[in-house]
Every structure is written in structure tokens, then in C-alpha cells.
Enzyme design. Sequence first.
Site, short mmCIF file in Angstrom:
data_model
loop_
_atom_site.label_atom_id
_atom_site.label_comp_id
_atom_site.label_asym_id
_atom_site.label_seq_id
_atom_site.Cartn_x
_atom_site.Cartn_y
_atom_site.Cartn_z
N HIS A 269 0.83 -1.20 0.00
CA HIS A 269 0.00 0.00 0.00
C HIS A 269 0.87 1.26 0.00
O HIS A 269 0.74 2.12 -0.88
CB HIS A 269 -0.91 -0.02 1.23
CG HIS A 269 -1.80 1.18 1.35
ND1 HIS A 269 -3.12 1.15 0.99
CD2 HIS A 269 -1.56 2.45 1.77
CE1 HIS A 269 -3.66 2.35 1.18
NE2 HIS A 269 -2.73 3.16 1.67
N GLU A 270 1.79 1.32 0.96
CA GLU A 270 2.62 2.54 1.06
C GLU A 270 3.55 2.67 -0.13
O GLU A 270 3.83 3.78 -0.59
CB GLU A 270 3.40 2.55 2.38
CG GLU A 270 2.53 2.52 3.64
CD GLU A 270 1.44 3.60 3.71
OE1 GLU A 270 1.59 4.66 3.06
OE2 GLU A 270 0.42 3.38 4.40
N HIS A 273 1.76 4.42 -2.81
CA HIS A 273 1.86 5.88 -2.62
C HIS A 273 3.26 6.35 -3.05
O HIS A 273 3.41 7.39 -3.68
CB HIS A 273 1.68 6.24 -1.14
CG HIS A 273 0.27 6.21 -0.64
ND1 HIS A 273 -0.73 6.96 -1.21
CD2 HIS A 273 -0.30 5.55 0.40
CE1 HIS A 273 -1.87 6.75 -0.52
NE2 HIS A 273 -1.63 5.89 0.44
N GLU A 299 -4.63 7.80 -2.97
CA GLU A 299 -5.12 6.52 -2.42
C GLU A 299 -5.49 5.54 -3.54
O GLU A 299 -5.43 4.33 -3.35
CB GLU A 299 -6.31 6.79 -1.50
CG GLU A 299 -6.71 5.64 -0.61
CD GLU A 299 -5.69 5.33 0.50
OE1 GLU A 299 -4.69 6.05 0.64
OE2 GLU A 299 -5.91 4.33 1.21
ZN ZN Z 1 -3.04 5.22 1.87
#
Ligand code: ZN
Length: 505
Positions: A269-270, A273, A299
Site C-alpha cells: 500500500h505505502e 503511494h 489513495e
Molecule cells: Zn493510503
Amino acid sequence: MSESLEKAYKELIERTVEVSRIYSCAAVLDWDQKTYLPRKGSDSRAQQISMLVGMGHQKFVDPKVGDLIGELKAGGYDKEEFSDEETNIREISRAYEKAKKVPTSLVMETAETTVKADAAWVEARKKSDFESFKPWLEKVIELKRQYAEAVGYPKEPYDALIDDYEPGATVETIGKVLEDFRVELVDFVGRVIGSGKKPDTSILSRHYPVDKQEILGKMAASAMGFDFDSGRLDKTTHPFCTGLGVGDVRITTRYNPHHFNDAFFGIMHEAGHGLYEQGLDPKHWGTPRGEAVSLGIHESQSRMWENMVGRSLSFWKYFFPLAKGIFYETLRDVKLEDFHFAVNNVEPSFIRVEADEVTYNLHIMLRFEMEYAFFRGELKVDDIPAVWNEKFKHYLDITPPDDAKGCLQDVHWSNGLIGYFPTYTLGNLYSAQFFAKAKEDLGDLDEQFERGSFGELKQWLHKNIHTHGQRYRAGKLVEVVTGKPLSHKPFMDYLKSKFGPLYGV
Ligand code: ZN
């Protein structure tokens, strides 16, 4: 174009970059506070960050900035829509008009209070002690209310806050997106849960040594294309990603030796980003043209990598043998299909960041309703734990055993990030719409993932989204990239096509 306009533009950009440089110094201190700062250092850190943020704000609201914007607009320097110049003038002007209405003292007080509130939240969450956090939350909400009144809003005070994270979005526009989505989602959640099928999730709660989790997590991030020469991975309480400058993007995670998902999918997830931050155009650093569009679009990148890629069968066809090699003792008797089903377990759960893709957005709807209510003064801080639990029961049919697993779980409120939550659901919806289009453009992505090849998707995201910075606002970007306005349909289609077969619904 006249020489004086060119000079004015150059000066506006130089001033903007200088302000960004000050904020990026504050961001380094903020990253350090959330990773390595000793507990007793938080008060002095609060003052350091507050001073820098105050300096940045003062520099930015200098009337000279307004004069330069006025001169450039009057001279038509921004007449070519979506050019670099128009993008920067449009977005600097928007931020300037907002910032100049806010007293520097309020900016500084908010910065200092939220750093201290964050430290108080960490302790309160550890002890599940809402009472000790309550005065801080009251203070933060009061400061955000003052902020909303200072900058103004179309209808609701909450609009002023949402607009900071998702420019142009309001309670009304988001409420409308959520309304149709909610009906279909609640129905689908009911069918999946009622299917009676359940994976064996105990395989994810076996022993996963932390050092090995870090190795596998870094392998996944590298496979995605996250550049560790331009970034780092560190440990924290509440995972986040922050871009500190060109060539410096920090991602963070937390490890649980008895649960596989937290760190692994957290890192993906990170890193999603992180790819966005690393993909921004370095020559426009510090100006809107070199910054992410909105939190919702940010996101969409993280959720796409975490879920649409990271929880797909094709991804695990490639990655499971690697995971088995690293966690030989833990996974040697586990079959690929069982592992894949386990990481796609759908079950009402307490913690948002650990929620499955199907129930996740119910967590957001609850928070959106609560923030809206306490911003209208319809919900008192005192009543937050009870109302949280009541809504939780309504949406997910379970009741949190304590506040740590309830209203104290998220970092956002202590950090003053009110109005931020709805961007998570927007992000999920954007991600499905982008992913469907990427599949259309790139052909068989599953076949590529099975080979461990993720470069084409990364390049597609870079070309269509990352490299544009704030050229288009979120709604426009979705239309430019996919040819259609935002809709919850692609997300529902995605859920049905993936979880339908798994759960036989
Ligand atoms: Zn996030």
C-alpha cells in the site's frame, strides 16, 4: 509573452518552491517524530514543527504573492488551459486565497497542538483510554472549526476541510457518490458473508519472523518498481508515506510476528503511494505541477497495488513460491489457492487498515457520518465512543471490545486530519476505474503478473497519472484517463468479478 510577465512568473515559482522547501523540512521532522523520536521529545518537536510551518505560512501569504498572481492573470499568462503555467497559477492562486484568510497564529497553534495530540493519542491507544485523549480531541476539533470559519465554505463547515484534501469536493458531492454505492455494497457484503464459505485464515496467523517479513516486503516493493535508492522503509505506529524531496520518499510499516497481512499489504500500500511520489516530475518539485492531485488520487494508487495487484491470484502465482522459500517452516504445507483465498477473507472486523476490500468502505461511511455530525455540532466528543460502537453494530454487526479497537484506532483525528477519511473511498472508486482502463490498454495484466512483471502497469500509471502533477483536478483526471466521469460501478464490477467466484455468490 512580455518580459515582465516572465519575470513575475519566475518570481512566483521561486517563492512557491521556497515555501515548499520550508514545509519539506517540517515533513522531515514529522517523519522522524513518527518513527524514531523518543517519547519525551515530542514537546520540543512540536515547537520546532510549529515554527517552520508558521514561517512557511507567513512567507506564502505575503501580499507580494497575491500581486504576482494578479499581474499574471491580468496579463493572460495563464490563458492556455492545462499548460504548466496555467496549472501553477491556478493552483497557487487557490491555495493562496485560502491561506491568506487563516491567521499565522492559528496555523502555528494547530501544528503544535496536533503534534502533542498525536503523542497523547499513541499513549491513549496503547491503554485504550479515551478519557485521556478527549481534551486533545476537543482542542483539535475546536481549532479545525476556527479554520473552517476563517477560510469559509459553500454550505457546510465540513466542506472547508474536505476541500483541503480533495479540492472541489463537498459533503454534497461525496454524499451523492456514497448514496448509490452504499446500497449496492451493503447488499453484496450480505451475500458474501451469508454464503457460508470461509477460507482457513489460521495460516496467516502462524509465526512470521519480523526480519523475514521485512525481506519479503522489500522484495514486493522492489518488484513494483519502488526505488530504494530514492526511498526508505522504516517502522512506525500508524503506517504512512511521505515525500521529503526529490529522490527521498519514505514509506513506513508495522510488523506483527503473528500475522502476515499487516506488514506485507501495508508495505505494498505505502509503496503504491511511494511510486506516485517518485513518479512526480522532479523539475517541477515544490510547485503544484510537480505535486500529487489529491488524497483520493493518491489513495487510488496505493489501493490498486495493495489489492488489485497484491491480492490477485496472478500476483501470488509468482510471489507464493518466493514467500514459501522465505517462510519455509511456516508455509511448507500450504497450497497457493488456500493462501490466496485466505488473504481475500471477507469478514466484519474492527480495524479499518486491516479490513478486507469488501467491507472496507463501510468503515469509511461510518467515519464520514461522524465527522459530519461533530462538525455540525450534532455530536459531542463525549459521545464519540458510544456513537462509534452503535454505528459499527449497524454497519458491520459487531461491537468493538474496547476503544483501541474502536474510535481510538486511527491517527487522523489527533493529527487534525479531519475531512480526510472520505478520500479513502474516493480512492477505491478511482482505483477500480483506472485499473479497468489499464487492463483495456495493456491487455492481459494477469499474464504479466504471473511472470513477476509489473513494469507495464507502473509505466501506464506514470504516463497517465503521476507525471501530470496537478495539471488536472481529480474529477477531470478521471475523465481524461478513462473517458468517463467517476462512478462506483467499476468498483462494484471488480468486487463481483473477484469475490463472486471465491464465495460462490
Ligand atoms: Zn493510503
